[in-house]
Design a protein around this motif. Structure first.
Motif, short mmCIF file in Angstrom:
data_model
loop_
_atom_site.label_atom_id
_atom_site.label_comp_id
_atom_site.label_asym_id
_atom_site.label_seq_id
_atom_site.Cartn_x
_atom_site.Cartn_y
_atom_site.Cartn_z
N TYR A 1 0.83 -1.21 0.00
CA TYR A 1 0.00 0.00 0.00
C TYR A 1 0.87 1.26 0.00
O TYR A 1 0.52 2.26 -0.62
CB TYR A 1 -0.91 0.01 1.23
CG TYR A 1 -1.93 -1.11 1.27
CD1 TYR A 1 -2.57 -1.55 0.11
CD2 TYR A 1 -2.26 -1.73 2.47
CE1 TYR A 1 -3.51 -2.58 0.15
CE2 TYR A 1 -3.19 -2.75 2.52
CZ TYR A 1 -3.81 -3.17 1.36
OH TYR A 1 -4.73 -4.19 1.41
N LEU A 2 1.98 1.20 0.71
CA LEU A 2 2.89 2.34 0.78
C LEU A 2 3.45 2.65 -0.60
O LEU A 2 3.49 3.81 -1.03
CB LEU A 2 4.03 2.04 1.76
CG LEU A 2 4.81 3.21 2.36
CD1 LEU A 2 3.91 4.14 3.15
CD2 LEU A 2 5.94 2.70 3.24
N ALA A 3 3.88 1.61 -1.31
CA ALA A 3 4.43 1.78 -2.65
C ALA A 3 3.39 2.32 -3.62
O ALA A 3 3.72 3.03 -4.58
CB ALA A 3 4.98 0.44 -3.16
N ALA A 4 2.11 2.00 -3.37
CA ALA A 4 1.03 2.45 -4.25
C ALA A 4 0.58 3.87 -3.93
O ALA A 4 -0.31 4.41 -4.58
CB ALA A 4 -0.15 1.49 -4.14
N GLY A 5 1.18 4.49 -2.91
CA GLY A 5 0.84 5.86 -2.56
C GLY A 5 -0.49 6.01 -1.86
O GLY A 5 -1.15 7.05 -1.96
N GLU A 6 -0.88 4.98 -1.10
CA GLU A 6 -2.19 5.00 -0.43
C GLU A 6 -2.24 5.94 0.78
O GLU A 6 -3.32 6.32 1.22
CB GLU A 6 -2.57 3.58 0.03
CG GLU A 6 -3.12 2.69 -1.07
CD GLU A 6 -4.55 3.06 -1.46
OE1 GLU A 6 -5.16 3.93 -0.81
OE2 GLU A 6 -5.06 2.47 -2.42
N PHE A 7 -1.08 6.29 1.33
CA PHE A 7 -1.06 7.04 2.59
C PHE A 7 -0.51 8.44 2.40
O PHE A 7 0.46 8.66 1.66
CB PHE A 7 -0.24 6.27 3.63
CG PHE A 7 -0.67 4.84 3.78
CD1 PHE A 7 -1.98 4.52 4.13
CD2 PHE A 7 0.21 3.79 3.55
CE1 PHE A 7 -2.39 3.21 4.26
CE2 PHE A 7 -0.19 2.48 3.68
CZ PHE A 7 -1.50 2.17 4.03
N GLY A 8 -1.11 9.39 3.10
CA GLY A 8 -0.74 10.79 2.96
C GLY A 8 0.65 11.10 3.47
O GLY A 8 1.03 10.67 4.56
#
Length: 322
Positions: A269-276
């Motif tokens: 999820y981090l690699a996919a840019g899910e978090f601000g």
């Protein structure tokens, strides 16, 4: 051996103004003392964004109004914020413990955190701090070698000077390498004390032979909390933040709260840019780094709610190896 918890308090757990901070510290103390009452070793770390900006602005205003006084470095402003936030927190926790019939010393450690002088963050500063500056003041800062960014009337960065109401300082956010006072934190924990450390990410310092030099930087508090938990071999890292759970597609129509994440999923999820950036992203990265390949360590991201009787892994988002 008693289990250790590093409890990271976000802005919501501290407030902004002094009266807000004192009231928020009382509410946060109740949650902290729940863990102490269960016989955990507890280390508290906290945010300091509004406080360090206020101190930095106030001290520089004083310097500008009184010739002969120099500007206050970021490292000194960080140290001052650790002291006065720690003062309110340790007194609130002590008072709450005594009301429960528990006698424990609560200590705040002014904590220095070493950073790498060649960290890429120093070449790309990104953290906006301090008061809004005029064009002339911004020019003076740039002549000193400092970075500035155009901001609107609310102090938020804008893309061009034509939209700007003024300017603010921009400083680097390097990664924490080591915590200078980690042995002191460990010793106090082993002596049965409650410890407040690494406030605001710690005081950023550069190691120069046998001395430490303050760095013009701000360490991301969540990253520092993860490093603190790692060095203390803590069993759990808890982030008390402004949302109940970590969410995918946060703020969108298809927002999805998560009860659980494996480290592998968190990386995906981090690699996919899910978090601000600057909000949830550093917490998730800190959780990944802290847990590593340990099957024992866990991280909980949750909200500090007044009606909660206690914090536990059934609320928020739990992160573990698998």
């Amino acid at each position: 051996m008693k289990k250790r918890i590093v409890l990271a308090l976000g802005h919501e757990a501290l407030g902004t103004t002094l009266p807000e901070q004192q009231e928020a510290a009382k509410k946060s103390a109740a949650k902290v003392c729940d863990f102490i009452e269960q016989d955990y070793q507890v280390v508290i770390t906290h945010s300091n964004g509004p406080q360090v900006s206020m101190i930095h602005a106030a001290m520089n205003e004083f310097g500008a109004a009184n010739p002969g006084y120099t500007a206050t470095p970021m490292s000194v402003a960080s140290a001052m914020s650790q002291g006065y936030i720690g003062y309110d927190l340790q007194n609130a926790i002590r008072s709450e413990l005594l009301s429960r019939g528990i006698s424990k010393t609560v200590s705040t450690i002014l904590t220095q955190v070493t950073v790498d002088p060649y960290d890429e963050a120093f070449y790309r500063p990104s953290k906006i701090i301090g008061r809004i500056l005029t064009r002339e003041e911004a020019d003076a800062e740039e002549k000193k070698g400092n970075h500035v960014a155009p901001v609107d009337a609310a102090g938020k960065e804008v893309s061009s000077e034509s939209e700007a109401a003024g300017f603010r300082r921009v400083v680097a956010t390097p990664k924490p390498i080591d915590i200078v006072e980690i042995d002191a934190v460990e010793a106090l924990l082993d002596a049965g004390q409650v410890v407040i450390a690494c406030g605001g990410g710690g005081i950023p310092v550069l190691s120069q032979e046998n001395r430490l030099k303050g760095a013009s930087a701000v360490i991301e508090k969540d990253t520092a909390a993860g490093r603190l938990a790692e060095l203390l071999s803590a069993d759990m890292l808890i982030f008390l933040t402004g949302v109940e759970k970590v969410c995918l597609s946060f703020g969108k129509a298809d927002e999805k709260p998560l009860d659980y994440m494996s480290v592998e999923d968190a990386k995906k999820y981090l690699a996919a840019g899910e978090f601000g950036k600057g909000t949830m992203e550093p917490k998730i990265q800190a959780a990944i780094d802290f847990i590593g390949d340990s099957a024992v360590r866990k991280c909980l991201v949750t909200e500090l709610l007044p009606e909660q009787k206690a914090i536990n892994s059934e609320q928020g988002t739990l992160i573990s190896l698998r």
